[in-house]
Design a protein around this motif. Structure first.
Motif, PDB file in Angstrom:
ATOM      1  N   ASP A  12      36.371  26.903  36.864  1.00  0.00           N
ATOM      2  CA  ASP A  12      35.453  27.492  37.844  1.00  0.00           C
ATOM      3  C   ASP A  12      35.962  28.841  38.336  1.00  0.00           C
ATOM      4  O   ASP A  12      35.213  29.815  38.434  1.00  0.00           O
ATOM      5  CB  ASP A  12      35.295  26.552  39.039  1.00  0.00           C
ATOM      6  N   ALA A  13      37.266  28.902  38.659  1.00  0.00           N
ATOM      7  CA  ALA A  13      37.844  30.147  39.171  1.00  0.00           C
ATOM      8  C   ALA A  13      37.782  31.248  38.126  1.00  0.00           C
ATOM      9  O   ALA A  13      37.440  32.397  38.420  1.00  0.00           O
ATOM     10  CB  ALA A  13      39.287  29.911  39.617  1.00  0.00           C
ATOM     11  N   GLY A  14      38.125  30.908  36.884  1.00  0.00           N
ATOM     12  CA  GLY A  14      38.090  31.908  35.826  1.00  0.00           C
ATOM     13  C   GLY A  14      36.685  32.377  35.519  1.00  0.00           C
ATOM     14  O   GLY A  14      36.443  33.583  35.316  1.00  0.00           O
ATOM     15  N   PHE A  15      35.731  31.439  35.498  1.00  0.00           N
ATOM     16  CA  PHE A  15      34.351  31.836  35.211  1.00  0.00           C
ATOM     17  C   PHE A  15      33.789  32.710  36.326  1.00  0.00           C
ATOM     18  O   PHE A  15      33.045  33.661  36.068  1.00  0.00           O
ATOM     19  CB  PHE A  15      33.479  30.601  35.017  1.00  0.00           C
ATOM     20  N   ALA A  16      34.164  32.402  37.587  1.00  0.00           N
ATOM     21  CA  ALA A  16      33.689  33.225  38.697  1.00  0.00           C
ATOM     22  C   ALA A  16      34.184  34.662  38.564  1.00  0.00           C
ATOM     23  O   ALA A  16      33.444  35.615  38.836  1.00  0.00           O
ATOM     24  CB  ALA A  16      34.153  32.621  40.026  1.00  0.00           C
ATOM     25  N   VAL A  17      35.431  34.820  38.137  1.00  0.00           N
ATOM     26  CA  VAL A  17      35.976  36.163  37.937  1.00  0.00           C
ATOM     27  C   VAL A  17      35.227  36.880  36.811  1.00  0.00           C
ATOM     28  O   VAL A  17      34.812  38.043  36.955  1.00  0.00           O
ATOM     29  CB  VAL A  17      37.480  36.092  37.619  1.00  0.00           C
ATOM     30  N   LEU A  18      35.008  36.196  35.697  1.00  0.00           N
ATOM     31  CA  LEU A  18      34.314  36.809  34.562  1.00  0.00           C
ATOM     32  C   LEU A  18      32.870  37.151  34.929  1.00  0.00           C
ATOM     33  O   LEU A  18      32.336  38.161  34.480  1.00  0.00           O
ATOM     34  CB  LEU A  18      34.356  35.872  33.363  1.00  0.00           C
ATOM     35  N   SER A  19      32.239  36.313  35.745  1.00  0.00           N
ATOM     36  CA  SER A  19      30.847  36.568  36.131  1.00  0.00           C
ATOM     37  C   SER A  19      30.725  37.828  36.984  1.00  0.00           C
ATOM     38  O   SER A  19      29.685  38.495  36.970  1.00  0.00           O
ATOM     39  CB  SER A  19      30.297  35.369  36.914  1.00  0.00           C
ATOM     40  N   ASP A  20      31.776  38.140  37.752  1.00  0.00           N
ATOM     41  CA  ASP A  20      31.732  39.329  38.595  1.00  0.00           C
ATOM     42  C   ASP A  20      31.952  40.623  37.817  1.00  0.00           C
ATOM     43  O   ASP A  20      31.870  41.716  38.401  1.00  0.00           O
ATOM     44  CB  ASP A  20      32.777  39.218  39.706  1.00  0.00           C
ATOM     45  N   GLY A  21      32.282  40.506  36.530  1.00  0.00           N
ATOM     46  CA  GLY A  21      32.366  41.693  35.697  1.00  0.00           C
ATOM     47  C   GLY A  21      33.785  42.174  35.447  1.00  0.00           C
ATOM     48  O   GLY A  21      34.754  41.618  35.975  1.00  0.00           O
ATOM     49  N   PRO A  22      33.945  43.226  34.655  1.00  0.00           N
ATOM     50  CA  PRO A  22      35.272  43.711  34.274  1.00  0.00           C
ATOM     51  C   PRO A  22      36.112  44.179  35.460  1.00  0.00           C
ATOM     52  O   PRO A  22      37.332  44.073  35.424  1.00  0.00           O
ATOM     53  CB  PRO A  22      34.974  44.871  33.312  1.00  0.00           C
ATOM     54  N   GLU A  23      35.467  44.687  36.522  1.00  0.00           N
ATOM     55  CA  GLU A  23      36.241  45.125  37.683  1.00  0.00           C
ATOM     56  C   GLU A  23      36.981  43.949  38.325  1.00  0.00           C
ATOM     57  O   GLU A  23      38.137  44.077  38.749  1.00  0.00           O
ATOM     58  CB  GLU A  23      35.328  45.792  38.724  1.00  0.00           C
ATOM     59  N   ALA A  24      36.320  42.794  38.396  1.00  0.00           N
ATOM     60  CA  ALA A  24      36.966  41.611  38.969  1.00  0.00           C
ATOM     61  C   ALA A  24      38.107  41.128  38.075  1.00  0.00           C
ATOM     62  O   ALA A  24      39.149  40.671  38.568  1.00  0.00           O
ATOM     63  CB  ALA A  24      35.943  40.498  39.164  1.00  0.00           C
ATOM     64  N   VAL A  25      37.909  41.223  36.760  1.00  0.00           N
ATOM     65  CA  VAL A  25      38.980  40.822  35.841  1.00  0.00           C
ATOM     66  C   VAL A  25      40.182  41.748  35.999  1.00  0.00           C
ATOM     67  O   VAL A  25      41.337  41.299  36.044  1.00  0.00           O
ATOM     68  CB  VAL A  25      38.487  40.835  34.375  1.00  0.00           C
ATOM     69  N   GLU A  26      39.927  43.056  36.117  1.00  0.00           N
ATOM     70  CA  GLU A  26      41.027  44.004  36.321  1.00  0.00           C
ATOM     71  C   GLU A  26      41.746  43.730  37.641  1.00  0.00           C
ATOM     72  O   GLU A  26      42.982  43.844  37.722  1.00  0.00           O
ATOM     73  CB  GLU A  26      40.486  45.433  36.301  1.00  0.00           C
ATOM     74  N   ALA A  27      41.001  43.361  38.672  1.00  0.00           N
ATOM     75  CA  ALA A  27      41.628  43.042  39.963  1.00  0.00           C
ATOM     76  C   ALA A  27      42.530  41.816  39.839  1.00  0.00           C
ATOM     77  O   ALA A  27      43.620  41.771  40.415  1.00  0.00           O
ATOM     78  CB  ALA A  27      40.554  42.807  41.017  1.00  0.00           C
TER      79      ALA A  27
END
Length: 616
Positions: free
Chosen positions: A233-248
């Motif tokens: 769930d945590a990983g999918f939420a980050v991916l759903s928010d887009g590349p900026e969230a992944v970089e954060a």
């Protein structure tokens, strides 16, 4: 009995239920009766599926869309999705017990059991949770016949109805809901997550979520089902928010407190190696691999040639204190001081030695010392060993322009020339008309029992007259001494008076261990002389060496005795005067100072008048 072909059902599940409703054993028997090759049907052959669909009175296109159609050895298609075979579970069927209970209804009967069916999403290996009921998908307690849904689960329907196989989880099944929507829409879903195949997205969610919640030391396979559901769930939420969230998230992992790391694996966990050389090296993971590589290039001090996720780095963008220290052969503390003095602030909220600095700015600062020589290069140009260099430097016969107490010594060419030019005063041995036997300084040290510093001091002070150069070179290793003169000097020394160690301790106001430490560094010479009564060797020091030592150096304890004050008061006055000891004992309790440096200090110079002598 009429059976419904549900919109989210696998066609092979419907075939299995239909076969059981006819009283057949399963799918294989029905295919033989229809005359369809079993292998062709399981591979998604269009003609085979259309023939079976016609017999079952099902839309052939719907049946084909909800069947796995083999593309090649690595990929299959379901609906309009292209899926990797490694991410599919096709032979066996995992289920959500609560979903099957809803299918069957309140009363378990033979006819009601035929209402239970396999959802398409359950065949994805990374779909592990039912988002509707928040339960883990479970396989049959005992493996059934491959591709036979009803045969696999009919023996366990009583346990399903009684909720004995339920495995609730804490996660909400965000990724699983996404897969269900994707299959239902049968189209690309907008957003960054839509760029990944659902199977690939599931693995990324688990890897990123595990690193975010549990740290880089844990793999998804190490988690229990409930913890893994939270991580997904945590990983999918980050991916759903887009590349900026992944970089954060990647930046958070990069800067989290913990032991210093020299490799990305220590910060991001197993996802780095997984994307580089495992299943994650596949093309469907290209977007996340490119993002992680760009993040590493922006936040790690790697140099040219370093492999970053399969692509070598061509130039250095950043330095850390440690990488600059290695490149310029400087002590890390020295580099840190120079960057601090230059007001250069490192990026990233991390300990000082792990921060990164623009490589060009670091090079500009450190190039000022790049013309100086490290200890290793100085050894070559001076012609001496590391130990000889360090002891001569400590004794004051050799100087270093950079470094020293708080940083690794570095030598300018002037430092080297000043030392070597001193040797020009010694004539070449080959010009002497009388044949003589010569010893190098190292050989003279071994033969006489004196340290290299003591031999060199005797040369500089003129105690030894017969000093020459073995060749035209000015190197330290080329200095030679007349062996006969050294032997004569040793004979004269043998008649000196010797003080036993206990008397030396009293006169010098130093402990035995510290005296031996100073002897090893060349300040004194501790000799084992046979006792006249017992004839056993005892530690002694020549009287004239004691006198010479007292004229040059003074201990903290001796200052206490001479000035009739306590040792802590001596230490207080020394610190107020900013005086730094030239030697400290290994246990840190005894200090040695130059007499000349103590003499100007009021309240400490009692009894030191007329005792100052040059250390060189």
């Amino acid at each position: 009995m009429k059976l419904d072909f549900h919109p989210d059902e696998l066609f092979i599940s419907f075939v299995s239920r239909f076969a059981r409703s006819l009283g057949l054993a399963g799918v294989a028997d029905l295919l033989r009766d229809v005359g369809v090759p079993i292998g062709g049907f399981h591979k998604g052959n269009r003609a085979a599926i259309a023939k079976v669909a016609g017999v079952l009175n099902v839309d052939p296109e719907a049946a084909l869309a909800r069947s796995f159609r083999r593309v090649d050895a690595q990929r299959s298609e379901l609906m309009e999705l292209s899926l990797g075979e490694r991410w599919l579970i096709r032979g066996q069927y995992r289920v959500c017990p609560a979903c099957l209970r809803a299918d069957i209804g309140p009363d378990l009967s033979e006819r009601a059991a035929l209402n239970a069916y396999a959802r398409m999403a359950w065949s994805f290996a990374t779909v592990r949770v039912c988002p509707e009921h928040r339960m883990s998908l479970i396989p049959p307690p005992e493996a059934g016949v491959a591709h036979e849904f009803n045969q696999s689960w009919e023996p366990w329907l009583s346990e399903i109805i009684d909720s004995e196989l339920d495995q609730p989880v804490a996660g909400m099944g965000l990724f699983e809901s996404f897969v269900s929507r994707r299959l239902e829409a049968n189209a690309q879903i907008p957003g960054w997550t839509g760029r990944f195949p659902p199977d690939a997205l599931g693995m990324l969610s688990e890897f990123l979520g595990t690193a975010k919640l549990y740290g880089p030391g844990l793999r998804p396979s190490d988690c229990d089902p409930s913890d893994l559901s939270l991580a997904a769930d945590a990983g999918f939420a980050v991916l759903s928010d887009g590349p900026e969230a992944v970089e954060a998230l990647l930046l958070d992992l990069r800067t989290r407190p913990g032991p210093p790391q020299q490799r990305p694996q220590g910060r991001y966990g197993p996802i780095y190696d997984w994307l580089k050389r495992s299943a994650g090296a596949a093309s469907e993971f290209d977007p996340i691999r490119a993002l992680l590589r760009r993040h590493i290039l922006d936040t790690w001090p790697f140099g040219p040639g370093r492999d970053i996720l399969g692509d070598p780095l061509t130039e250095r963008r950043f330095h850390s204190i440690l990488t600059a220290s290695a490149e310029y052969d400087l002590r890390p503390a020295h580099v840190a001081n120079m960057l601090r003095d230059a007001k250069l602030e490192g990026a990233l909220d991390m300990p000082e030695f792990e921060r990164i600095y623009p490589a060009e700015e670091v090079n500009d600062i450190l190039d000022s010392v790049s013309g100086s020589l490290s200890i290793r290069h100085a050894e070559t140009q001076l012609g001496m060993t590391r130990t000889q260099l360090e002891t001569l430097l400590k004794a004051g016969f050799l100087r270093c322009s950079l470094g020293g107490k708080d940083a690794r010594p570095r030598f300018s060419q002037k430092d080297i020339s000043t030392f070597n030019d001193r040797n020009r005063a010694f004539p070449p041995a080959g010009l002497q008309g009388v044949p003589r036997s010569y010893l190098t300084i190292a050989e003279a040290s071994r033969r006489s029992g004196k340290s290299v510093v003591q031999i060199y001091r005797m040369i500089v002070e003129g105690t030894l007259k017969g000093v020459f150069r073995a060749s035209d070179s000015l190197l330290f290793s080329e200095i030679v001494i007349d062996a006969q003169e050294l032997a004569a000097l040793m004979t004269a020394d043998s008649h000196d008076d010797f003080l036993p160690m206990y008397a030396c301790v009293k006169q010098l106001a130093l402990g035995t261990a510290f005296i031996r430490e100073l002897s090893a560094k060349g300040y004194l010479e501790v000799l084992d002389v046979p006792d006249k009564r017992t004839h056993r060797p005892k530690a002694t020091i020549r009287t004239r060496q004691i006198d010479d030592f007292l004229a040059r150096f003074v201990s903290r304890r001796r200052l206490s005795h001479m000035n009739r004050i306590q040792v802590r008061e001596v230490q207080k006055r020394v610190e107020q005067a900013g005086l730094v000891p030239i030697e400290v004992s290994a246990d840190g309790k005894e200090f040695l100072f130059h007499v000349g440096e103590v003499l100007p200090i009021p309240g400490l110079n009692r009894g030191l008048e007329n005792r100052v002598r040059s250390p060189g």
